[in-house]
Scaffold this motif. Sequence first.
Motif, mmCIF file in Angstrom:
data_model
loop_
_atom_site.group_PDB
_atom_site.id
_atom_site.type_symbol
_atom_site.label_atom_id
_atom_site.label_comp_id
_atom_site.label_asym_id
_atom_site.label_seq_id
_atom_site.Cartn_x
_atom_site.Cartn_y
_atom_site.Cartn_z
ATOM 1 N N LEU A 56 0.823 -1.210 0.000
ATOM 2 C CA LEU A 56 0.000 0.000 0.000
ATOM 3 C C LEU A 56 0.860 1.263 0.000
ATOM 4 C CD1 LEU A 56 -2.833 -1.075 2.479
ATOM 5 C CD2 LEU A 56 -2.938 -0.955 -0.016
ATOM 6 N N ILE A 57 2.005 1.212 0.666
ATOM 7 C CA ILE A 57 2.933 2.347 0.635
ATOM 8 C C ILE A 57 3.469 2.542 -0.781
ATOM 9 C CG2 ILE A 57 5.183 3.188 1.420
ATOM 10 C CD1 ILE A 57 4.590 1.810 4.117
ATOM 11 N N VAL A 58 3.895 1.442 -1.404
ATOM 12 C CA VAL A 58 4.408 1.507 -2.774
ATOM 13 C C VAL A 58 3.316 2.008 -3.720
ATOM 14 C CG1 VAL A 58 5.270 0.142 -4.715
ATOM 15 C CG2 VAL A 58 6.143 -0.270 -2.407
ATOM 16 N N LEU A 59 2.098 1.545 -3.546
ATOM 17 C CA LEU A 59 0.982 1.986 -4.394
ATOM 18 C C LEU A 59 0.780 3.488 -4.291
ATOM 19 C CD1 LEU A 59 -1.570 1.591 -6.130
ATOM 20 C CD2 LEU A 59 -2.809 1.045 -4.010
ATOM 21 N N SER A 60 0.723 4.010 -3.080
ATOM 22 C CA SER A 60 0.466 5.440 -2.881
ATOM 23 C C SER A 60 1.558 6.297 -3.500
ATOM 24 C CB SER A 60 0.340 5.749 -1.382
ATOM 25 O OG SER A 60 -0.739 5.041 -0.810
ATOM 26 N N VAL A 61 2.804 5.923 -3.277
ATOM 27 C CA VAL A 61 3.925 6.692 -3.828
ATOM 28 C C VAL A 61 3.954 6.581 -5.348
ATOM 29 C CG1 VAL A 61 6.439 6.885 -3.921
ATOM 30 C CG2 VAL A 61 5.298 6.510 -1.730
ATOM 31 N N THR A 62 3.702 5.397 -5.868
ATOM 32 C CA THR A 62 3.777 5.175 -7.313
ATOM 33 C C THR A 62 2.706 5.964 -8.070
ATOM 34 O OG1 THR A 62 4.699 2.951 -6.978
ATOM 35 C CG2 THR A 62 3.767 3.433 -9.143
ATOM 36 N N VAL A 63 1.468 5.970 -7.576
ATOM 37 C CA VAL A 63 0.421 6.707 -8.300
ATOM 38 C C VAL A 63 0.666 8.215 -8.239
ATOM 39 C CG1 VAL A 63 -1.348 4.925 -8.090
ATOM 40 C CG2 VAL A 63 -1.149 6.662 -6.306
ATOM 41 N N LEU A 64 1.275 8.689 -7.157
ATOM 42 C CA LEU A 64 1.638 10.101 -7.092
ATOM 43 C C LEU A 64 2.694 10.440 -8.147
ATOM 44 C CD1 LEU A 64 1.795 10.624 -3.216
ATOM 45 C CD2 LEU A 64 0.240 11.809 -4.784
ATOM 46 N N LEU A 65 3.698 9.594 -8.263
ATOM 47 C CA LEU A 65 4.742 9.801 -9.270
ATOM 48 C C LEU A 65 4.173 9.699 -10.680
ATOM 49 C CD1 LEU A 65 7.645 7.701 -7.671
ATOM 50 C CD2 LEU A 65 7.513 10.200 -7.842
ATOM 51 N N GLN A 66 3.277 8.743 -10.899
ATOM 52 C CA GLN A 66 2.680 8.565 -12.224
ATOM 53 C C GLN A 66 1.821 9.767 -12.607
ATOM 54 O OE1 GLN A 66 0.908 4.768 -11.207
ATOM 55 N NE2 GLN A 66 2.118 3.736 -12.777
ATOM 56 N N THR A 67 1.109 10.310 -11.636
ATOM 57 C CA THR A 67 0.285 11.495 -11.918
ATOM 58 C C THR A 67 1.162 12.678 -12.301
ATOM 59 O OG1 THR A 67 -1.433 10.734 -10.376
ATOM 60 C CG2 THR A 67 -1.428 13.071 -10.953
ATOM 61 N N LEU A 68 2.282 12.851 -11.599
ATOM 62 C CA LEU A 68 3.206 13.938 -11.932
ATOM 63 C C LEU A 68 3.803 13.748 -13.326
ATOM 64 C CD1 LEU A 68 5.075 14.350 -8.517
ATOM 65 C CD2 LEU A 68 3.398 15.918 -9.526
ATOM 66 N N LEU A 69 4.192 12.517 -13.645
ATOM 67 C CA LEU A 69 4.816 12.242 -14.935
ATOM 68 C C LEU A 69 3.844 12.434 -16.090
ATOM 69 C CD1 LEU A 69 6.908 9.028 -14.095
ATOM 70 C CD2 LEU A 69 7.819 11.266 -14.744
ATOM 71 N N GLN A 70 2.737 11.692 -16.042
ATOM 72 C CA GLN A 70 1.811 11.754 -17.177
ATOM 73 C C GLN A 70 0.987 13.035 -17.159
ATOM 74 O OE1 GLN A 70 -0.193 8.079 -17.898
ATOM 75 N NE2 GLN A 70 -0.443 8.579 -20.051
ATOM 76 N N GLY A 71 0.690 13.541 -15.965
ATOM 77 C CA GLY A 71 -0.038 14.806 -15.873
ATOM 78 C C GLY A 71 0.786 15.964 -16.398
ATOM 79 N N GLY A 72 2.083 15.975 -16.064
ATOM 80 C CA GLY A 72 2.966 17.022 -16.568
ATOM 81 C C GLY A 72 3.083 16.985 -18.079
ATOM 82 N N TYR A 73 3.203 15.781 -18.632
ATOM 83 C CA TYR A 73 3.285 15.632 -20.092
ATOM 84 C C TYR A 73 2.004 16.138 -20.761
ATOM 85 C CZ TYR A 73 3.533 13.447 -24.680
ATOM 86 O OH TYR A 73 3.528 13.224 -26.041
ATOM 87 N N LEU A 74 0.861 15.756 -20.165
ATOM 88 C CA LEU A 74 -0.413 16.137 -20.762
ATOM 89 C C LEU A 74 -0.618 17.650 -20.693
ATOM 90 C CD1 LEU A 74 -2.689 14.357 -22.007
ATOM 91 C CD2 LEU A 74 -3.974 14.738 -19.896
ATOM 92 N N ALA A 75 -0.238 18.257 -19.563
ATOM 93 C CA ALA A 75 -0.400 19.707 -19.409
ATOM 94 C C ALA A 75 0.438 20.477 -20.430
ATOM 95 C CB ALA A 75 -0.019 20.119 -17.992
ATOM 96 N N LEU A 76 1.617 19.937 -20.761
ATOM 97 C CA LEU A 76 2.503 20.611 -21.710
ATOM 98 C C LEU A 76 2.123 20.340 -23.160
ATOM 99 C CD1 LEU A 76 5.990 20.019 -20.021
ATOM 100 C CD2 LEU A 76 4.746 22.188 -20.191
ATOM 101 N N ARG A 77 1.771 19.091 -23.472
ATOM 102 C CA ARG A 77 1.566 18.701 -24.863
ATOM 103 C C ARG A 77 0.111 18.653 -25.290
ATOM 104 N NH1 ARG A 77 6.187 16.359 -26.982
ATOM 105 N NH2 ARG A 77 5.026 16.585 -28.932
ATOM 106 N N GLU A 78 -0.798 18.388 -24.351
ATOM 107 C CA GLU A 78 -2.217 18.266 -24.703
ATOM 108 C C GLU A 78 -3.086 18.978 -23.665
ATOM 109 O OE1 GLU A 78 -3.382 14.180 -25.621
ATOM 110 O OE2 GLU A 78 -1.274 13.636 -25.826
ATOM 111 N N PRO A 79 -2.944 20.288 -23.537
ATOM 112 C CA PRO A 79 -3.692 21.012 -22.499
ATOM 113 C C PRO A 79 -5.205 20.884 -22.648
ATOM 114 C CG PRO A 79 -2.686 22.532 -24.069
ATOM 115 C CD PRO A 79 -2.093 21.193 -24.335
ATOM 116 N N GLY A 80 -5.676 20.754 -23.869
ATOM 117 C CA GLY A 80 -7.116 20.592 -24.077
ATOM 118 C C GLY A 80 -7.629 19.291 -23.491
ATOM 119 N N GLU A 81 -6.813 18.236 -23.574
ATOM 120 C CA GLU A 81 -7.201 16.941 -23.015
ATOM 121 C C GLU A 81 -7.219 16.984 -21.488
ATOM 122 O OE1 GLU A 81 -8.182 14.059 -24.575
ATOM 123 O OE2 GLU A 81 -8.275 15.335 -26.351
#
Length: 305
Positions: free
Chosen positions: A197-222
């Motif tokens: 559960l610790i690994v899950l919580s940390v991993t989804v936070l990192l994944q949100t930063l990674l893919q969310g950052g990419y989406l905000a920069l490259r696909e803001p409309g999405e």
Amino acid sequence: MITSPIWLPATLMAGATQAWRTAVQRRVGKTLSINAAGLVRYLYGIPFALILLGGYQLLFPAPFPVLGRLFLPFCLAGGLAQIIATNLLIMAFGHRNFVVGTAYSKTEAVQGAILSFLLMGERLSTLTCAGIGCGVAGVMLLSTGGKRMGPMDFLRALGQPAAITGIASGFFFALTAIGIRRATQEVGGGDPIHAALIVLSVTVLLQTLLQGGYLALREPGEMRKVFTSWRVSGQVGFLSAMGSACWFTGFATAPVALVRIVGQIEVAFTMAFGHFYLGERMARSEAMGLMLVACGVVLALLGAL
């Protein structure tokens, strides 16, 4: 090495939950880009992952465990591999139907067995290896989508986009499993569920930063669509968090390859969702493939005893 019998019910529950989540996510994917559809499972999974961790901490109070120096790198590696695998799986859905796209990705069982042996030295019994072969034969039969195919037709089909993206998805899912297992091993305290559960919580936070950052920069409309689709996306996040919690628990308590082999039972749940939830028909060859997958799971379990 199996450290707890919890791995089996956790893996079976993970398969059912993931099939449900994938079916819902495919519906979300019809209105979002590939990256946006992938982001919803992490972004909307964060609150549920934290609730699971907090709830477990309340039920079983214990000092927060010490994290090893490789904890974050392995969480990051596993999370990034899962992002790539998920995007490839969504791409596979665009080439063939829901069941077939998932079937190709299930080659992760044999890929996981090879990678976990090469990278972690995990060994399997002869019976379990036979289960791998049986299960892979089943998913390959499922991958024909009900069409009658000769050997040459099958080889040509492996070069099609659905096969390439599906098999590549399985490869990165196998890497995800290895990264997550190593991350849980970096968590002290001796409680594999708490570690998962610790690994899950940390991993989804990192994944949100990674893919969310990419989406905000490259696909803001999405990005705007991700927030406006919260009703359905929230379901994806909940199911993703529940499924990942079960998968991570399995990885923390049993060899990666064994968990992934038994996890092939997800194909049965996937076919049920594909038939009843998405209205896709099941051919006779797909039913035979399903039986082979079931036999593979049984052999794997017998080999683990």
